[in-house]
Design a protein around this motif. Sequence first.
Motif, short mmCIF file in Angstrom:
data_model
loop_
_atom_site.label_atom_id
_atom_site.label_comp_id
_atom_site.label_asym_id
_atom_site.label_seq_id
_atom_site.Cartn_x
_atom_site.Cartn_y
_atom_site.Cartn_z
N GLU A 88 50.40 -15.54 -3.23
CA GLU A 88 50.91 -14.95 -2.00
C GLU A 88 50.33 -13.56 -1.80
N LEU A 89 49.81 -13.32 -0.58
CA LEU A 89 49.22 -12.04 -0.23
C LEU A 89 50.10 -11.33 0.80
N ASP A 90 49.61 -10.22 1.32
CA ASP A 90 50.36 -9.47 2.31
C ASP A 90 50.34 -10.18 3.66
N ASP A 91 51.30 -9.83 4.53
CA ASP A 91 51.35 -10.30 5.92
C ASP A 91 51.45 -11.81 6.05
N GLY A 92 52.01 -12.49 5.05
CA GLY A 92 52.23 -13.92 5.15
C GLY A 92 51.05 -14.79 4.78
N TRP A 93 49.93 -14.21 4.38
CA TRP A 93 48.75 -14.99 3.98
C TRP A 93 48.93 -15.51 2.55
N VAL A 94 48.37 -16.69 2.31
CA VAL A 94 48.38 -17.30 0.98
C VAL A 94 46.95 -17.66 0.60
N ALA A 95 46.50 -17.19 -0.55
CA ALA A 95 45.18 -17.54 -1.06
C ALA A 95 45.30 -18.78 -1.94
N LYS A 96 44.39 -19.74 -1.75
CA LYS A 96 44.42 -20.98 -2.51
C LYS A 96 43.05 -21.28 -3.10
N TYR A 97 43.05 -22.08 -4.17
CA TYR A 97 41.78 -22.51 -4.77
C TYR A 97 41.96 -23.87 -5.40
N ARG A 98 40.85 -24.56 -5.57
CA ARG A 98 40.87 -25.86 -6.26
C ARG A 98 39.49 -26.14 -6.83
N VAL A 99 39.45 -26.52 -8.08
CA VAL A 99 38.21 -26.95 -8.74
C VAL A 99 38.50 -28.28 -9.41
N GLU A 100 37.72 -29.30 -9.08
CA GLU A 100 37.97 -30.64 -9.61
C GLU A 100 36.64 -31.27 -10.02
N ALA A 101 36.61 -31.84 -11.21
CA ALA A 101 35.40 -32.48 -11.73
C ALA A 101 35.66 -33.96 -11.95
N ARG A 102 34.66 -34.77 -11.62
CA ARG A 102 34.74 -36.19 -11.99
C ARG A 102 34.20 -36.32 -13.40
N ILE A 103 34.88 -37.10 -14.20
CA ILE A 103 34.60 -37.16 -15.63
C ILE A 103 34.04 -38.53 -16.00
N ASN A 104 32.96 -38.51 -16.74
CA ASN A 104 32.36 -39.74 -17.24
C ASN A 104 33.06 -40.14 -18.53
N VAL A 105 33.83 -41.21 -18.49
CA VAL A 105 34.59 -41.63 -19.68
C VAL A 105 34.01 -42.88 -20.32
N LEU A 106 32.87 -43.37 -19.83
CA LEU A 106 32.34 -44.63 -20.34
C LEU A 106 31.00 -44.51 -21.05
N ASP A 107 30.32 -43.39 -20.91
CA ASP A 107 28.98 -43.27 -21.48
C ASP A 107 28.82 -41.91 -22.13
N ASP A 108 28.81 -41.88 -23.48
CA ASP A 108 28.68 -40.59 -24.16
C ASP A 108 27.26 -40.05 -24.12
N GLY A 118 35.38 -28.08 -5.06
CA GLY A 118 35.34 -26.70 -5.53
C GLY A 118 35.40 -25.75 -4.34
N TRP A 119 36.60 -25.23 -4.03
CA TRP A 119 36.73 -24.39 -2.85
C TRP A 119 37.79 -23.32 -3.04
N PHE A 120 37.71 -22.29 -2.22
CA PHE A 120 38.82 -21.36 -2.10
C PHE A 120 39.17 -21.24 -0.64
N GLY A 121 40.43 -20.85 -0.36
CA GLY A 121 40.86 -20.83 1.02
C GLY A 121 41.94 -19.81 1.27
N MET A 122 42.24 -19.63 2.56
CA MET A 122 43.30 -18.73 3.01
C MET A 122 44.13 -19.46 4.05
N SER A 123 45.46 -19.31 3.97
CA SER A 123 46.35 -19.97 4.92
C SER A 123 47.42 -19.01 5.39
N LYS A 124 47.80 -19.18 6.66
CA LYS A 124 48.93 -18.46 7.22
C LYS A 124 49.53 -19.32 8.32
N GLY A 125 50.71 -19.85 8.09
CA GLY A 125 51.32 -20.74 9.07
C GLY A 125 50.47 -21.98 9.28
N ASP A 126 50.09 -22.24 10.52
CA ASP A 126 49.28 -23.41 10.85
C ASP A 126 47.78 -23.17 10.72
#
Length: 395
Positions: A88-108, A118-126
Amino acid sequence: MSYKTPLAIAVAAAALSSQAVAAPSVNFYGFVDIGLESYSSSAKNGTDVFANGGSDDPNNKANRNTDDREFALANGVQSRLGVKGEEELDDGWVAKYRVEARINVLDDGGSFARTRLGWFGMSKGDHHIKVGAQWSPFFEYSAWNTHRNEVQGVGSYFYITSLMPGSVGYGYRNDSTVNYTFGGGGFSTSPFTATVALHIAEDGRETTVDAKPVTAGGNPVLVDGEPLTQGGSKKLLNDSGVTAVTLGGAATFGGLTLNAVGIKSIVKESRAAKDANIDVAAPMIYSLGAKYVVNDALDFGFAHRVADRDTGKDDGRTSTTLAATFKTSEKLTLNLGYAVGEDDDKTQRQLDGNVFGSAYYKLSGNRLAGFEFEEADYGKDGKTQAFLVSLRQSF
């Protein structure tokens, strides 16, 4: 350190606790998903139904299925690890982030992880701004109407979106993208929502310059009537910084959601393209669709998609898809869909029929068993079929 004392653990915990007061939230998540898939294809002119849903990295050879095999293990839905959070930031803004990796589980022997989101973002209301690798707005406002399978079931969607260059091609996720959304986005049922996205430097079309012809006895060597060359270097055909733009919107009236979305390629021909006298096409695709929620157990979806290859002649392609979802109980969900498609160029594959479906059974809160199938009938060009059973463990 090879060991930890209680004092060291206490000091570390206190340090982390003091830092956490000002730090954004951190939430780890993921799942392991492995399936057994049968894939067969007699398509002579390409197909839009792929083994493992098209997710088979060529470096992950044991994770690849082909028409030559009776069946194979599949990681089609892509096992994954992720971390996300917000602050949570000032003036009602919210900073967000997400990092997601697809994982190879079948072939070593293959690559262990590859970026999925892989992104970052800012939100306020709508109002929401997102920068980085993220879900495609075209997928949100078009495919989600009819695509409820985890892996297969997107043959009619790929039939259209495959004609776009760069990461907007196939339209699942987009790499270098700046996205502004008002409302909840295409996955939501907001009374009104709209998205504009700019796709940055995502057109990888190239040409080879300074290549030398291969000769034999002083004469050029021809392959399929074209001179064979060697050497040279690759140069981009499109110099534009913004290589595509997406506009999408949706409105919901009770149980009915109407939506529309389009992607237009933007081209600034490079010096290499001009020198080679190459006319770089700027294709466009768009979709008109709807979702209707009858009740908590039943809903329907519709999408009509159109592509324009910008080649000047016989450059149009269309597909129309209908689908339904029926939740028979809290544990079992069934999906079924059908599509047809047509290309103005009769030398291209025609989608005479595309049927797909799935059944998902929730074994527990974190474990899911699934069955999926899809068949694409390309008429004289043959058929492609895929059947998949899988098990997923989330955490």
